[in-house]
Design an enzyme around this catalytic site. Sequence first.
Site, PDB file in Angstrom:
ATOM      1  N   ASN A   2       8.588   8.843  35.233  1.00 51.50           N
ATOM      2  CA  ASN A   2       8.843  10.428  35.312  1.00 51.50           C
ATOM      3  C   ASN A   2       8.985  10.828  34.028  1.00 51.50           C
ATOM      4  O   ASN A   2       8.767  10.205  32.892  1.00 51.50           O
ATOM      5  CB  ASN A   2      10.040  10.587  36.267  1.00 51.50           C
ATOM      6  CG  ASN A   2      11.357   9.923  35.463  1.00 51.50           C
ATOM      7  OD1 ASN A   2      11.599  10.276  34.521  1.00 51.50           O
ATOM      8  ND2 ASN A   2      11.803   8.951  36.176  1.00 51.50           N
ATOM      9  N   PRO A  52      17.795  -0.825  43.379  1.00 47.00           N
ATOM     10  CA  PRO A  52      19.077  -0.833  43.386  1.00 47.00           C
ATOM     11  C   PRO A  52      19.640   0.724  42.709  1.00 47.00           C
ATOM     12  O   PRO A  52      19.038   0.914  41.696  1.00 47.00           O
ATOM     13  CB  PRO A  52      19.781  -1.908  42.573  1.00 47.00           C
ATOM     14  CG  PRO A  52      18.619  -2.172  41.739  1.00 47.00           C
ATOM     15  CD  PRO A  52      17.416  -1.676  42.505  1.00 47.00           C
ATOM     16  N   ILE A  88      22.113   1.845  40.396  1.00 49.09           N
ATOM     17  CA  ILE A  88      22.774   1.445  39.025  1.00 49.09           C
ATOM     18  C   ILE A  88      24.221   2.015  39.062  1.00 49.09           C
ATOM     19  O   ILE A  88      25.247   1.409  38.872  1.00 49.09           O
ATOM     20  CB  ILE A  88      22.069   1.794  37.787  1.00 49.09           C
ATOM     21  CG1 ILE A  88      20.547   1.127  37.776  1.00 49.09           C
ATOM     22  CG2 ILE A  88      22.876   1.402  36.753  1.00 49.09           C
ATOM     23  CD1 ILE A  88      19.828   1.154  36.752  1.00 49.09           C
ATOM     24  N   VAL A  89      24.369   3.349  39.054  1.00 51.30           N
ATOM     25  CA  VAL A  89      25.480   3.994  39.059  1.00 51.30           C
ATOM     26  C   VAL A  89      26.401   3.629  40.160  1.00 51.30           C
ATOM     27  O   VAL A  89      27.678   3.385  39.862  1.00 51.30           O
ATOM     28  CB  VAL A  89      25.470   5.446  38.656  1.00 51.30           C
ATOM     29  CG1 VAL A  89      25.290   6.339  39.797  1.00 51.30           C
ATOM     30  CG2 VAL A  89      26.488   5.895  38.074  1.00 51.30           C
ATOM     31  N   PHE A  94      25.053  11.726  37.109  1.00 55.80           N
ATOM     32  CA  PHE A  94      24.241  13.042  37.200  1.00 55.80           C
ATOM     33  C   PHE A  94      23.723  13.428  38.590  1.00 55.80           C
ATOM     34  O   PHE A  94      23.305  12.418  39.196  1.00 55.80           O
ATOM     35  CB  PHE A  94      23.107  13.224  35.977  1.00 55.80           C
ATOM     36  CG  PHE A  94      23.809  13.439  34.661  1.00 55.80           C
ATOM     37  CD1 PHE A  94      24.635  12.522  33.977  1.00 55.80           C
ATOM     38  CD2 PHE A  94      23.435  14.569  34.009  1.00 55.80           C
ATOM     39  CE1 PHE A  94      25.331  13.069  32.908  1.00 55.80           C
ATOM     40  CE2 PHE A  94      23.958  14.927  32.657  1.00 55.80           C
ATOM     41  CZ  PHE A  94      24.903  14.028  32.181  1.00 55.80           C
TER      42      PHE A  94
HETATM   43  N1  CTP Z   1      20.703   6.531  39.504  1.00 60.26           N
HETATM   44  C1  CTP Z   1      21.069   5.410  39.371  1.00 60.26           C
HETATM   45  N2  CTP Z   1      20.223   4.465  39.827  1.00 60.26           N
HETATM   46  C2  CTP Z   1      19.353   4.815  40.753  1.00 60.26           C
HETATM   47  C3  CTP Z   1      19.076   6.183  40.968  1.00 60.26           C
HETATM   48  C4  CTP Z   1      19.803   7.205  40.373  1.00 60.26           C
HETATM   49  O1  CTP Z   1      21.897   4.920  38.508  1.00 60.26           O
HETATM   50  N3  CTP Z   1      18.673   3.964  41.346  1.00 60.26           N
HETATM   51  C5  CTP Z   1      21.851   7.599  38.702  1.00 60.26           C
HETATM   52  C6  CTP Z   1      21.268   8.489  37.998  1.00 60.26           C
HETATM   53  O2  CTP Z   1      21.556   8.015  36.515  1.00 60.26           O
HETATM   54  C7  CTP Z   1      22.435   9.830  37.984  1.00 60.26           C
HETATM   55  C8  CTP Z   1      22.577   9.622  39.742  1.00 60.26           C
HETATM   56  O3  CTP Z   1      22.439   8.391  39.926  1.00 60.26           O
HETATM   57  O4  CTP Z   1      23.316   9.735  37.458  1.00 60.26           O
HETATM   58  C9  CTP Z   1      21.942  10.720  40.488  1.00 60.26           C
HETATM   59  O5  CTP Z   1      20.788  10.516  40.717  1.00 60.26           O
HETATM   60  P1  CTP Z   1      19.669  11.227  41.716  1.00 60.26           P
HETATM   61  O6  CTP Z   1      18.379  10.813  41.638  1.00 60.26           O
HETATM   62  O7  CTP Z   1      20.019  12.610  41.407  1.00 60.26           O
HETATM   63  O8  CTP Z   1      20.529  11.007  43.142  1.00 60.26           O
HETATM   64  P2  CTP Z   1      20.076  10.210  44.170  1.00 60.26           P
HETATM   65  O9  CTP Z   1      21.114   9.258  44.398  1.00 60.26           O
HETATM   66  O10 CTP Z   1      18.658   9.422  44.018  1.00 60.26           O
HETATM   67  O11 CTP Z   1      19.945  11.205  45.498  1.00 60.26           O
HETATM   68  P3  CTP Z   1      18.713  12.078  45.858  1.00 60.26           P
HETATM   69  O12 CTP Z   1      17.533  11.714  44.873  1.00 60.26           O
HETATM   70  O13 CTP Z   1      18.516  11.733  47.292  1.00 60.26           O
HETATM   71  O14 CTP Z   1      19.044  13.408  45.623  1.00 60.26           O
END
Ligand code: CTP
Length: 411
Positions: A210, A305, A307-308, A323
């Site tokens: 991305n 997975p 991560i957060v 975030f």
């Molecule tokens: N994040 C993460 N690991 C992932 C996806 C996201 O750690 N595999 C973390 C990002 O670093 C960010 C937060 O999760 O801090 C939110 O990511 P976002 O993509 O906005 O949320 P999603 O949980 O993927 O939800 P959606 O895309 O359905 O809005």
Amino acid sequence: MAHLFNRNILLGVSGGIAAYKSAELVRQLQELGASVRVIMTRGAQEFITPLTLQALSGHPVHTDLLDAEAEQGMGHIELARWADLLLIAPATADILARLASGRADDLLTAAALATAAPRLLAPAMNQQMWRDPATTANVATLTARGMAFVGPASGEQACGDIGPGRLVEPAAIAEAAAALFEDGLLQGRRVVITAGPTREALDPVRYISNHSSGKMGYALAQAAVDAGARTTIVSGPVQLPAPDHTRVIAVESATQMLDRCLELLPECDIFIACAAVADYRPAATQAQKIKKGPEQISLQLVRNPDIVATVAAREQHPFTVGFAAETRDVVAYAREKLQRKGLDMIVANDVSDQSIGFNSDVNEAVVLWRDGEQALARTGKSTMARQIVQLIARHLDQGLPDRPGRDDSRK
Ligand code: CTP
């Protein structure tokens, strides 16, 4: 407890009998977390060898102002810029006089003039020399110019006299150095930040990724360092220089990012997930380049997975900040995400607004925590990073006690 994490200390050793104590001082500074480089005056080398301080500091000792070879490596200007603090210990009557008159005829005095860092002096000399009006006047001059002093201590002197002029013990000098930095909001905390995009390989030459630039994560790292934290970035591929005094661990895929983060968790007080992690990866990565074939092909993707969420679900988790990139109902969706992922804090952006986010230098956000929220007006990413760090520092201890399984012993 005082710390010198992420601090570069330029230690100037001048020529007095107490110079031998600088070996112990290097050790004490390192024990508080500092990186130490040493400048020795010609006189100092009569009392202790550069080799001793080189071995202890792990860097060549600098001795000459006009050494072409040394100037090619780290010359006096580079040393002066590198330093977060110039500490002169022991500082003899002679070095005080030369500093007071603004001389620059050896490496130590030149570096002292050339640095913008704070300067801390630990005097050591015979009690009569310390009491002499010339020394008193020099100390007054240097104090008026903003130099700080630690000591001297009183007691029995090497020459047999009794009185003021003894070098303060190395541990106390190191503490005094640390105290100069103590306004850091995250002093002594260990911060891990994920930043940038991830790359999910299809074959040896192609990947899914991305447009994340990593700018927000790197700005947060700089803000955390500035607040005194020991900071590590687990970074996807970005075109950014490492912020000063941070450790950058480079990764590509989401699973690599997760693995590195989990390894770092035992030494992490605050985890900030700023990376734009790919939610899916190819079900299989081909060992050989995929050849052109039919008009249409399908890619099978599997979930990565989170991560957060994985970090937040750990029994002994750090203060965890995520975030959220939303296109509508920003606060409602972000609050749901905060709860679902078990976070302590979430920073939510409206990504439908093209002028902020990914590649931009500005950002606008709402920060939410369990029982509150604060809007952060549009501003540069580094200002916003400082505001987020301030909010984290304010909520850090508040957020801890109610969370089941949290290890409060680390506070
Ligand atoms: N994040 C993460 N690991 C992932 C996806 C996201 O750690 N595999 C973390 C990002 O670093 C960010 C937060 O999760 O801090 C939110 O990511 P976002 O993509 O906005 O949320 P999603 O949980 O993927 O939800 P959606 O895309 O359905 O809005």
